[in-house]
Design an enzyme around this catalytic site. Structure first.
Site, PDB file in Angstrom:
ATOM      1  N   GLU A 172       0.824  -1.229   0.000  1.00 55.27           N
ATOM      2  CA  GLU A 172       0.000   0.000   0.000  1.00 55.27           C
ATOM      3  C   GLU A 172       0.848   1.264   0.000  1.00 55.27           C
ATOM      4  O   GLU A 172       0.633   2.181   0.809  1.00 55.27           O
ATOM      5  CB  GLU A 172      -0.963  -0.005   1.195  1.00 55.27           C
ATOM      6  N   GLU A 291      -5.607  -8.277  -0.359  1.00 53.86           N
ATOM      7  CA  GLU A 291      -6.300  -7.931   0.897  1.00 53.86           C
ATOM      8  C   GLU A 291      -7.745  -7.641   0.553  1.00 53.86           C
ATOM      9  O   GLU A 291      -8.021  -6.715  -0.230  1.00 53.86           O
ATOM     10  CB  GLU A 291      -5.683  -6.699   1.572  1.00 53.86           C
TER      11      GLU A 291
HETATM   12  O1  AHR Z   1      -5.218  -5.798   6.949  1.00 57.03           O
HETATM   13  C1  AHR Z   1      -5.105  -4.662   7.742  1.00 57.03           C
HETATM   14  C2  AHR Z   1      -4.399  -3.508   7.054  1.00 57.03           C
HETATM   15  O2  AHR Z   1      -5.180  -3.053   5.977  1.00 57.03           O
HETATM   16  C3  AHR Z   1      -3.079  -3.831   6.390  1.00 57.03           C
HETATM   17  O3  AHR Z   1      -2.037  -3.771   7.287  1.00 57.03           O
HETATM   18  C4  AHR Z   1      -2.947  -2.769   5.354  1.00 57.03           C
HETATM   19  O4  AHR Z   1      -2.203  -3.188   4.246  1.00 57.03           O
HETATM   20  C5  AHR Z   1      -4.380  -2.423   5.003  1.00 57.03           C
HETATM   21  O5  AHR Z   1      -4.606  -1.070   5.026  1.00 57.03           O
END
Ligand code: AHR
Length: 500
Positions: A172, A291
């Site tokens: 990210e 994610e």
């Molecule tokens: O999964 C939780 C968080 O969400 C992770 O650390 C990050 O990559 C995202 O913003």
């Protein structure tokens, strides 16, 4: 309301990709400590891995697990987590305002993946660190021996190289919250140079460039274009992340969350293909949706710990029936996009934003979202079929007008089994659902399962771990060459059909 899903066994999207059923272990909250790892727990094995959690992880059916973050990785020194435990440093983890003991690191994670029978997906720190540290990590992890770093791994009790194939180039990096956050141009350069360095050690790695951390990011689209222009020939995947939550009582928008995910995949793929077309390249970049989940982010911010402590309780929401239906729908959408989504990770695995919950020294249990994931992972097989859905629409405040059903089907020619997964997104009305089966042959309903409840906000808890479980579908049959079912409002269903 009536809807029809037409399927043709000869019309396929792609093979079912096992990496669609990935998970995520981050050093966040209690995902690692007292989650997958708890020496002294009554079920702990010789490594300190909780066997009760390992059993649930296997049952969940996760195939690949991303590690060690997440936001955590952008401040992480991988060397802290290897070697004699008593010499490992205690560090501040600024991402989650936590004290990291480093008791669990790379070699423990790899031993855990072997115990769980899953593939690792390793993320490198491109926030506070760079090319050299990523190359050092690769050499330590994957080189057989005969160099200082690979011999160090051997000295740490791991004679065989780990052979990690899939590597994420940071996490990210588009997000201002990320340690070492960069502009698209800055990230594109370091990602490209890191990819070159890693490939000079091993040209066969699969590399993932950071895409956007959400479709709502102001740089969404422009970020992907800039990053891929620089990295197109060097990476295999671009990542996508998305989290959804129920806002107020807008159940229709929440139930339609996968429309946003579908749009994100479509848009990322279009941009990647545009970059490829301008380069005259035949290569296709795939999406690693590494994610995704339902996440009540507002509650995390409200519960952020003031003190620096080890393994605090972060984002340990009890998921509802409604959340589980949305998770089922998001997975249906990912599966339907299998031609371009080649990996996906439910974030996360244990305790934090999780499918599995544990208590320190106590039991482990399945959250509601565990069920649609594990059933889909177990029963989606063979090829994903191209769905031709005729369905009424649903108007939503957040995602516009969407088909009332979210559906996908897989066909396994070897076992001659058709699996249909479908969500009724309508919060109020049932849908009469029909799937003509004449194109398949003589069909028999082998299993029909529903996840729905009169109380949509029911959850599983330590005291009532099986309050929310799937049940036999009450209104489904195969008759006269078609599957017919009544899909309850806000429900997830799975139908397994055997064909003679
Ligand atoms: O999964 C939780 C968080 O969400 C992770 O650390 C990050 O990559 C995202 O913003």
């Amino acid at each position: 309301m009536y809807a029809t899903l037409r399927l043709d066994p000869a019309s396929t999207v792609s093979p079912v990709r096992r990496r669609t059923f990935g998970g995520f272990v981050e050093h966040m909250g209690r995902c690692v400590y007292t989650g997958i790892y708890e020496p002294g727990h009554p079920t702990a094995d010789e490594h300190g891995f909780r066997r009760d959690v390992l059993d649930l992880v296997r049952e969940l059916g996760v195939t690949v697990v991303r590690y060690p973050g997440g936001n955590f990785v952008s401040g992480y020194r991988w060397e802290d987590g290897v070697g004699p435990r008593e010499q490992r440093p205690r560090r501040l983890d600024p991402a989650w305002r936590t004290i990291e003991t480093n008791e669990f690191g790379l070699n423990e994670f790899m031993a855990w993946t072997r115990a769980a029978g899953i593939e690792p997906m390793m993320a490198v720190n491109l926030g506070t660190r760079g090319i050299q540290e990523a190359m050092d990590l690769l050499e330590y992890a994957n080189h057989p021996g005969g160099t200082t770093l690979s011999d160090l791994r051997v000295a740490h009790g791991v004679p065989e190289p780990h052979g990690i194939r899939m590597w994420c180039l940071g996490n990210e990096m588009d997000g201002p919250w990320q340690l070492g956050h960069r502009t698209a141009e800055e990230y594109a350069r370091i990602a490209a140079e890191t990819a070159r360095g890693l490939r000079q050690i091993d040209p066969d790695l699969e590399l993932v460039a950071c895409g956007s951390s959400g479709r709502v990011m102001p740089t969404f689209g422009a970020w992907e274009r800039t990053v891929l222009e620089e990295t197109y020939d060097l990476v295999d995947h671009v990542s996508a992340h998305a989290y959804y939550q129920l806002e107020g009582d807008d159940q229709a928008s929440f139930l339609a969350s996968s429309a946003d995910m579908e749009a994100m995949v479509r848009e990322v793929v279009a941009i990647a293909d545009e970059v490829g077309a301008r380069r005259g390249s035949d290569k296709r970049i795939h999406v690693s949706f590494d994610e995704w989940n339902v996440w009540y982010l507002d509650r995390v911010r409200a519960a952020a710990p003031d003190e620096w402590v080890e393994a605090p309780r972060l984002s340990e929401d009890a998921y509802t029936v409604l959340d589980a239906v949305v998770v089922g729908s998001l997975l249906i959408t990912l599966l339907r996009a299998s031609d371009r989504v080649h990996a996906a990770c439910l974030a996360q695995l244990v305790n934090t934003i999780s499918a599995i919950r544990t208590e320190p020294g106590g039991p482990a249990w399945r959250q509601s979202i565990f069920h649609p994931f594990s059933l889909t992972a177990r029963h989606a097989a063979g090829d994903v079929l191209r769905p031709d859905l005729t369905a009424p629409t649903l108007d939503t405040a957040k995602h516009g007008t969407v088909p009332v059903l979210d559906a996908v089907a897989t066909w396994d020619a070897d076992s001659r089994r058709l699996a249909v997964f479908v969500v009724n997104r309508d919060p109020d009305e049932a849908v009469i659902f029909e799937v003509p089966l004449v194109a398949f042959g003589d069909a028999r309903l082998a299993q029909a399962t529903e996840l729905a409840d009169d109380d949509r906000f029911a959850c599983n808890t330590q005291d009532e771990p099986d309050r929310v479980v799937p049940h036999a579908h009450p209104r489904a049959a195969v008759t006269d060459g078609a599957l017919r079912a009544e899909l309850a409002p806000a429900s997830w269903s799975m139908f397994l059909v055997d064909v003679a």
